[in-house]
Enzyme design. Sequence first.
Site, mmCIF file in Angstrom:
data_model
loop_
_atom_site.group_PDB
_atom_site.id
_atom_site.type_symbol
_atom_site.label_atom_id
_atom_site.label_comp_id
_atom_site.label_asym_id
_atom_site.label_seq_id
_atom_site.Cartn_x
_atom_site.Cartn_y
_atom_site.Cartn_z
ATOM 1 N N LYS A 15 -11.115 -45.244 77.462
ATOM 2 C CA LYS A 15 -9.993 -45.488 78.370
ATOM 3 C C LYS A 15 -9.154 -46.681 77.938
ATOM 4 O O LYS A 15 -7.942 -46.688 78.115
ATOM 5 C CB LYS A 15 -10.500 -45.691 79.804
ATOM 6 N N LYS A 25 -12.274 -34.171 77.184
ATOM 7 C CA LYS A 25 -12.569 -33.587 78.497
ATOM 8 C C LYS A 25 -11.286 -33.377 79.310
ATOM 9 O O LYS A 25 -10.298 -34.095 79.108
ATOM 10 C CB LYS A 25 -13.565 -34.453 79.274
ATOM 11 N N LYS A 61 -7.678 -36.009 84.901
ATOM 12 C CA LYS A 61 -6.497 -36.144 85.774
ATOM 13 C C LYS A 61 -5.389 -36.921 85.093
ATOM 14 O O LYS A 61 -4.221 -36.684 85.305
ATOM 15 C CB LYS A 61 -6.863 -36.924 87.047
#
Length: 336
Positions: free
Chosen positions: A116, A200, A203
């Site tokens: 991230k 993956k 959102k």
Amino acid sequence: MNKNTKTLVFSGVQPTGNLHLGNYLGAMKNFVDLQKKMECIYCVVDLHAITVFQDPQELKKNILDTTAGFVACGLDFKKSIIFNQSSVSGHSELAWILNCVSRVGWMNRMTQFKEKAGKNKENASVGLYVYPNLMAADILLYKATHVPVGDDQKQHLELARDIAQKFNNDFKANNFFPIPEPLIQKKLSRVMSLRDGTKKMSKSEESDYSRIDLQDSEDEINKKIKKAKTDSSPIPDKVEDLKNRPEALNLLNIYSFVTNTTVEKTLENMAGKDFSKFKNELSDALVATICPIGKKIKKLKNDNKYLLEILREGTNKANVIAKKNIGKVKEIVGFI
Ligand code: AQP
């Protein structure tokens, strides 16, 4: 686990956008099944959401939308505790204490932070770095014994186990925190992006075409599946032949899970077909599963008062457990 420990399920979902097929198949479906068998606490983890900047108005909307998603997927607020994390202060209090139990070396091994934060690690929030300690606090605050999560959260759960163990050892508080068990459904533990089968479904991925949102219309689902990346080879007859075809494997996995069959059985029926035919069947299966949930979410979103009531009722119930446990933790640590 200690034989006398009462079983309790805890899990959370970040209000960072619309719930998608990965959240549903990897987590929510499991949440609903568990609710029939055990006591469960399901949390809209808004403290986790702000580890990456959230527009305040968007965040408010997303907290309510995620709550609507919980209910539409089948969570029953009379059976399970449903609330938003920031409304129970025990999460932040315990997170600080666990920040002092957890080790920097442990944090440095967390792959989600690396993914991230990306290349700009120095500019990531400190909150994003210690996110796994807050997750440990969420679970341990309720002395939860079982945590249903997607495969992507497995490493964080292992860390929560290490933290629980270290707290119990450091403070000689034998078995105070139960060591939580992950509940990762084996059939389809990670739904991958429709644009890149090695990433993956998420959102926060920029491309809308990378995921199926639970609120997508029939048309949108058809369009996204039609555009989903595949390769030029036909569908093989053996699972081993999907080894280097991540996008093909992902679509076949999704289809098999949604139609309640195995990939082997799907290959038996589909071998030799090209992907365009298979994609029609996949779209139909997804429309049948997802659209009824999406319609419920849209209806619930028009009733903020009802959604707020659900959260308020859940907060009151969660606070009863949280206050008792954080009080005991403070006593163990030596606070007066
Ligand atoms: N692609 C996925 N496949 C299987 N399970 C998944 N989960 C998320 N994505 C997949 C599971 O859904 C639960 C809630 O996740 P979350 O929304 O709290 O956080 P996340 O894992 O970070 O999900 P996203 O979509 O990737 O959110 P952003 O983009 O905001 O970070 C978890 O149990 C998770 O395992």
